[in-house]
Write a protein that holds these residues in place. Sequence first.
Motif, PDB file in Angstrom:
ATOM      1  N   SER A 111      54.907 145.070 110.184  1.00  0.00           N
ATOM      2  CA  SER A 111      54.791 145.264 108.732  1.00  0.00           C
ATOM      3  C   SER A 111      54.331 146.684 108.418  1.00  0.00           C
ATOM      4  CB  SER A 111      53.813 144.252 108.132  1.00  0.00           C
ATOM      5  OG  SER A 111      54.298 142.941 108.249  1.00  0.00           O
ATOM      6  N   LYS A 112      53.473 147.237 109.252  1.00  0.00           N
ATOM      7  CA  LYS A 112      52.946 148.580 109.019  1.00  0.00           C
ATOM      8  C   LYS A 112      54.038 149.636 109.095  1.00  0.00           C
ATOM      9  CE  LYS A 112      48.232 147.644 110.606  1.00  0.00           C
ATOM     10  NZ  LYS A 112      47.206 147.932 111.662  1.00  0.00           N
ATOM     11  N   VAL A 113      55.052 149.391 109.935  1.00  0.00           N
ATOM     12  CA  VAL A 113      56.159 150.351 110.054  1.00  0.00           C
ATOM     13  C   VAL A 113      57.353 149.923 109.198  1.00  0.00           C
ATOM     14  CG1 VAL A 113      55.445 151.073 112.353  1.00  0.00           C
ATOM     15  CG2 VAL A 113      57.086 149.201 112.117  1.00  0.00           C
ATOM     16  N   LYS A 114      57.118 148.895 108.355  1.00  0.00           N
ATOM     17  CA  LYS A 114      58.124 148.405 107.397  1.00  0.00           C
ATOM     18  C   LYS A 114      59.423 147.956 108.085  1.00  0.00           C
ATOM     19  CE  LYS A 114      56.270 151.348 103.738  1.00  0.00           C
ATOM     20  NZ  LYS A 114      55.383 150.254 103.272  1.00  0.00           N
ATOM     21  N   LEU A 115      59.280 147.258 109.184  1.00  0.00           N
ATOM     22  CA  LEU A 115      60.436 146.710 109.880  1.00  0.00           C
ATOM     23  C   LEU A 115      60.604 145.245 109.467  1.00  0.00           C
ATOM     24  CD1 LEU A 115      61.332 147.407 113.576  1.00  0.00           C
ATOM     25  CD2 LEU A 115      61.761 145.183 112.578  1.00  0.00           C
ATOM     26  N   GLU A 116      61.800 144.894 109.028  1.00  0.00           N
ATOM     27  CA  GLU A 116      62.066 143.534 108.576  1.00  0.00           C
ATOM     28  C   GLU A 116      62.078 142.569 109.767  1.00  0.00           C
ATOM     29  OE1 GLU A 116      62.475 142.418 105.482  1.00  0.00           O
ATOM     30  OE2 GLU A 116      62.120 144.422 104.639  1.00  0.00           O
ATOM     31  N   TYR A 117      61.380 141.462 109.617  1.00  0.00           N
ATOM     32  CA  TYR A 117      61.324 140.469 110.684  1.00  0.00           C
ATOM     33  C   TYR A 117      61.264 139.072 110.071  1.00  0.00           C
ATOM     34  CZ  TYR A 117      56.363 140.211 109.548  1.00  0.00           C
ATOM     35  OH  TYR A 117      55.177 140.048 108.890  1.00  0.00           O
ATOM     36  N   LYS A 118      61.456 138.082 110.914  1.00  0.00           N
ATOM     37  CA  LYS A 118      61.352 136.683 110.490  1.00  0.00           C
ATOM     38  C   LYS A 118      60.585 135.912 111.554  1.00  0.00           C
ATOM     39  CE  LYS A 118      62.318 132.818 108.235  1.00  0.00           C
ATOM     40  NZ  LYS A 118      61.813 132.516 106.891  1.00  0.00           N
ATOM     41  N   THR A 119      59.457 135.327 111.156  1.00  0.00           N
ATOM     42  CA  THR A 119      58.679 134.502 112.068  1.00  0.00           C
ATOM     43  C   THR A 119      59.289 133.108 112.136  1.00  0.00           C
ATOM     44  OG1 THR A 119      56.653 135.712 111.552  1.00  0.00           O
ATOM     45  CG2 THR A 119      56.401 133.534 112.546  1.00  0.00           C
ATOM     46  N   ILE A 120      59.609 132.647 113.342  1.00  0.00           N
ATOM     47  CA  ILE A 120      60.256 131.349 113.534  1.00  0.00           C
ATOM     48  C   ILE A 120      59.410 130.509 114.485  1.00  0.00           C
ATOM     49  CG2 ILE A 120      62.325 130.157 114.351  1.00  0.00           C
ATOM     50  CD1 ILE A 120      63.920 132.669 113.618  1.00  0.00           C
ATOM     51  N   TYR A 121      58.981 129.349 114.013  1.00  0.00           N
ATOM     52  CA  TYR A 121      58.164 128.473 114.853  1.00  0.00           C
ATOM     53  C   TYR A 121      58.544 127.006 114.706  1.00  0.00           C
ATOM     54  CZ  TYR A 121      55.671 128.081 110.391  1.00  0.00           C
ATOM     55  OH  TYR A 121      55.371 127.885 109.059  1.00  0.00           O
ATOM     56  N   ARG A 122      59.683 126.775 114.031  1.00  0.00           N
ATOM     57  CA  ARG A 122      60.202 125.408 113.896  1.00  0.00           C
ATOM     58  C   ARG A 122      61.711 125.432 114.026  1.00  0.00           C
ATOM     59  NH1 ARG A 122      57.539 122.693 108.629  1.00  0.00           N
ATOM     60  NH2 ARG A 122      58.584 124.458 107.669  1.00  0.00           N
ATOM     61  N   ASP A 123      62.291 124.281 114.300  1.00  0.00           N
ATOM     62  CA  ASP A 123      63.720 124.179 114.564  1.00  0.00           C
ATOM     63  C   ASP A 123      64.566 124.617 113.378  1.00  0.00           C
ATOM     64  OD1 ASP A 123      66.105 123.602 115.723  1.00  0.00           O
ATOM     65  OD2 ASP A 123      65.959 121.443 115.522  1.00  0.00           O
TER      66      ASP A 123
END
Length: 279
Positions: A111-123
């Motif tokens: 987040s600090k380097v403004k990189l888009e991501y998606k946290t996935i922890y469920r099916d």
Amino acid sequence: MLNSLYTNFVNKIFNDDTVDDDTIKAITNKFIEINNNSTLAIARYLKAGLSQKDDDIMFISAVKDALYSSQRTSSPLIESITNLCIPKRSGAKVKSIITYNFDDLIEESLSKVKLEYKTIYRDEEQHDSDELPIYHVHGFIPGRESFDREASLVFSEEAYHKVYSEPYHWSNLVQLATLRENNCLMIGLSLSDPNLRRLLEIAAQKQSKNCRHYAFIQRLSNDSLIDDSSCVKINEASVNKILQTHHIIQEKMMESLGTRVIWFEDYSEIPVLLDEIRK
């Protein structure tokens, strides 16, 4: 984290009376010794003492407190992993991250380097094409946000056995697909996890004989075999021969799992090596 949870447990036994640090340390060390250094067995015991289920709110709260009890600070390793994820002009080099940790330190750094991501922890979780997927295959507990009350953790022994015995569990499918389709770099893993080794072996059988993955593994030092307190002294020449043989066997064993070893002696070397890989 286990030691912190055990502190929580001991305080619960004594009705939250103050227990000095030396006593906590002595009890914890003795407990680990009794459980034969099995972290899964320790986790199962602690879960039984603090709650009844891995998805119990009180238990997850206790794990969250243990995770984030100390001040949140970045580290050279987290920063190097983050830099490795930043796309270059030629495109993104890292397609996904699989983590066995519950915390969100990677997310915070991205987040600090403004990189888009998606946290996935469920099916049912999905990510967009412009997002870097971060798979928390053992569960996820954010630090500054409320945790998902419907999410469960793969923390204790019974939860681990459940995932191990379900070949079509979403986390197994994600790991296996990643191992089959990509070159993977493994950081901070002992590679003693039976489920991960099983998935590596399955992936290796479906690929060519060439190793596709790389793992950072700490090289054993002479001090690990030379014990000044022992009655039997091992001379340095014998120690060097034993360690040389051990490292050769370790490399052969990992090659059978489709993985090459990147040796390091001190953990401070890993961020430097990651920076070299990025270049």
